[in-house]
Motif scaffolding. Structure first.
Motif, mmCIF file in Angstrom:
data_model
loop_
_atom_site.group_PDB
_atom_site.id
_atom_site.type_symbol
_atom_site.label_atom_id
_atom_site.label_comp_id
_atom_site.label_asym_id
_atom_site.label_seq_id
_atom_site.Cartn_x
_atom_site.Cartn_y
_atom_site.Cartn_z
ATOM 1 N N MET A 1 0.827 -1.193 0.000
ATOM 2 C CA MET A 1 0.000 0.000 0.000
ATOM 3 C C MET A 1 0.874 1.261 0.000
ATOM 4 S SD MET A 1 -2.987 1.304 0.126
ATOM 5 C CE MET A 1 -4.291 1.994 1.036
ATOM 6 N N LYS A 2 1.913 1.243 0.861
ATOM 7 C CA LYS A 2 2.797 2.399 0.962
ATOM 8 C C LYS A 2 3.519 2.634 -0.369
ATOM 9 C CE LYS A 2 5.590 4.651 4.330
ATOM 10 N NZ LYS A 2 4.703 5.722 4.719
ATOM 11 N N GLU A 3 3.901 1.540 -1.030
ATOM 12 C CA GLU A 3 4.580 1.662 -2.331
ATOM 13 C C GLU A 3 3.661 2.330 -3.348
ATOM 14 O OE1 GLU A 3 5.249 -2.442 -3.051
ATOM 15 O OE2 GLU A 3 6.545 -2.622 -1.312
ATOM 16 N N LEU A 4 2.390 1.946 -3.329
ATOM 17 C CA LEU A 4 1.423 2.514 -4.255
ATOM 18 C C LEU A 4 1.258 4.018 -4.020
ATOM 19 C CD1 LEU A 4 -0.638 2.040 -6.515
ATOM 20 C CD2 LEU A 4 -2.333 1.540 -4.760
ATOM 21 N N LEU A 5 1.206 4.427 -2.756
ATOM 22 C CA LEU A 5 1.080 5.851 -2.435
ATOM 23 C C LEU A 5 2.335 6.617 -2.865
ATOM 24 C CD1 LEU A 5 -0.638 5.705 1.084
ATOM 25 C CD2 LEU A 5 -1.645 6.467 -1.065
ATOM 26 N N ASN A 6 3.510 6.029 -2.635
ATOM 27 C CA ASN A 6 4.758 6.683 -3.066
ATOM 28 C C ASN A 6 4.805 6.820 -4.579
ATOM 29 O OD1 ASN A 6 5.686 6.970 -0.444
ATOM 30 N ND2 ASN A 6 6.904 5.100 -0.490
ATOM 31 N N GLU A 7 4.383 5.778 -5.272
ATOM 32 C CA GLU A 7 4.359 5.798 -6.741
ATOM 33 C C GLU A 7 3.379 6.870 -7.242
ATOM 34 O OE1 GLU A 7 2.544 2.847 -10.099
ATOM 35 O OE2 GLU A 7 3.686 1.881 -8.491
ATOM 36 N N THR A 8 2.237 6.966 -6.577
ATOM 37 C CA THR A 8 1.231 7.966 -6.932
ATOM 38 C C THR A 8 1.799 9.372 -6.759
ATOM 39 O OG1 THR A 8 -0.544 6.475 -6.254
ATOM 40 C CG2 THR A 8 -1.086 8.808 -6.367
ATOM 41 N N GLU A 9 2.457 9.601 -5.621
ATOM 42 C CA GLU A 9 3.016 10.927 -5.364
ATOM 43 C C GLU A 9 4.108 11.257 -6.382
ATOM 44 O OE1 GLU A 9 4.232 13.824 -1.703
ATOM 45 O OE2 GLU A 9 4.315 11.667 -1.346
ATOM 46 N N ILE A 135 -6.561 4.542 -7.411
ATOM 47 C CA ILE A 135 -7.761 3.995 -6.762
ATOM 48 C C ILE A 135 -8.175 2.689 -7.445
ATOM 49 C CG2 ILE A 135 -10.225 4.418 -6.366
ATOM 50 C CD1 ILE A 135 -9.458 7.357 -5.760
ATOM 51 N N GLU A 136 -8.063 2.646 -8.769
ATOM 52 C CA GLU A 136 -8.377 1.395 -9.485
ATOM 53 C C GLU A 136 -7.434 0.275 -9.060
ATOM 54 O OE1 GLU A 136 -8.319 2.210 -13.686
ATOM 55 O OE2 GLU A 136 -10.188 3.362 -13.597
ATOM 56 N N LYS A 137 -6.162 0.597 -8.874
ATOM 57 C CA LYS A 137 -5.197 -0.421 -8.414
ATOM 58 C C LYS A 137 -5.562 -0.930 -7.026
ATOM 59 C CE LYS A 137 -1.147 1.006 -11.066
ATOM 60 N NZ LYS A 137 0.174 1.659 -11.022
ATOM 61 N N GLU A 151 -8.621 -0.600 4.475
ATOM 62 C CA GLU A 151 -7.358 -0.141 3.894
ATOM 63 C C GLU A 151 -7.599 0.606 2.581
ATOM 64 O OE1 GLU A 151 -4.009 -3.356 5.377
ATOM 65 O OE2 GLU A 151 -5.414 -3.968 3.799
ATOM 66 N N VAL A 152 -8.559 0.129 1.799
ATOM 67 C CA VAL A 152 -8.887 0.790 0.537
ATOM 68 C C VAL A 152 -9.465 2.176 0.813
ATOM 69 C CG1 VAL A 152 -10.385 0.727 -1.489
ATOM 70 C CG2 VAL A 152 -9.192 -1.335 -0.773
ATOM 71 N N LYS A 153 -10.403 2.273 1.781
ATOM 72 C CA LYS A 153 -11.000 3.571 2.128
ATOM 73 C C LYS A 153 -9.924 4.534 2.619
ATOM 74 C CE LYS A 153 -15.430 2.881 1.464
ATOM 75 N NZ LYS A 153 -15.924 3.336 0.186
ATOM 76 N N ASP A 154 -9.033 4.033 3.487
ATOM 77 C CA ASP A 154 -7.948 4.859 4.017
ATOM 78 C C ASP A 154 -7.020 5.300 2.876
ATOM 79 O OD1 ASP A 154 -6.430 6.042 6.161
ATOM 80 O OD2 ASP A 154 -4.952 4.428 5.868
ATOM 81 N N GLY A 155 -6.717 4.388 1.977
ATOM 82 C CA GLY A 155 -5.861 4.688 0.830
ATOM 83 C C GLY A 155 -6.495 5.729 -0.078
ATOM 84 N N GLU A 156 -7.795 5.608 -0.319
ATOM 85 C CA GLU A 156 -8.502 6.582 -1.157
ATOM 86 C C GLU A 156 -8.421 7.984 -0.549
ATOM 87 O OE1 GLU A 156 -12.503 5.266 -1.923
ATOM 88 O OE2 GLU A 156 -11.833 3.593 -3.173
ATOM 89 N N LYS A 157 -8.564 8.063 0.786
ATOM 90 C CA LYS A 157 -8.474 9.364 1.456
ATOM 91 C C LYS A 157 -7.073 9.956 1.297
ATOM 92 C CE LYS A 157 -12.024 8.582 4.943
ATOM 93 N NZ LYS A 157 -12.289 8.261 6.352
#
Length: 184
Positions: A1-9, A135-137, A151-157
């Protein structure tokens, strides 16, 4: 999850970086070598950037001097500048080319501000597309039972917070560039 957020940023930062680059290529009444970044010269059949063929310098606030290392390429460089969207006719003295940047008219300033706003909107669209992909990922990861619903809801936020942050930065960059253009 953290990797996905870093990649997004990272992707969102790249969008802002591209906006910054686009702003450097906008001709704002001052001589700036970056306006020639997109100009390619046909050098023995190979499209070549002017910066690789000549020394580009600012001699005065409104004059850009292009001094080719090989004088035989002078005509080719002049032709490439005329064919480009730079919008300035170079002066050729046989050894160097000079681009004289005219003072901006009020209409031209407004036109530049419109294109700046358009670039800002395109950047925000790119940032939102990154949000959508992330979000799709996350939803795909939930489907594969890699993430829980919470985790998905938290990630979306978190992705939405990143989106808001980078859209606000884009708006800030656009407003600063507009002020710069209108104050020249």
């Amino acid at each position: 999850m953290k990797e996905l957020l870093n990649e997004t940023e990272e992707k969102m930062k790249k969008s802002l970086g591209h906006l910054e680059y686009e702003f450097t290529t906008i001709r704002a009444g001052r001589a700036n070598p970056a306006v020639l970044d997109k100009v390619q010269v046909d050098y023995y059949g190979v499209p070549t950037p002017i910066q690789q063929m000549a020394a580009v310098s600012v001699s005065e606030a409104h004059i850009l001097v292009i001094q080719p290392w090989d004088v035989t390429t002078l005509k080719a460089i002049e032709k490439a500048i005329l064919a480009s969207d730079v919008g300035i006719t170079p002066t050729n003295d046989g050894k160097v080319l000079r681009l004289v940047f005219p003072q901006l008219t009020e209409d031209r300033r407004k036109e530049l501000c419109k294109s700046i706003k358009k670039l800002g909107e395109e950047t925000k669209v790119a940032v939102r597309n990154v949000r959508r992909d992330s979000i799709e990922k996350m939803k795909a990861m939930k489907k594969n039972l890699e993430l829980t619903e919470d985790e998905v809801k938290d990630g979306e936020k978190k992705v939405q917070k990143l989106t808001d942050k980078y859209c606000a930065q884009s708006d800030q960059m656009v407003s600063e560039k507009e002020q710069e253009i209108m104050s020249i």
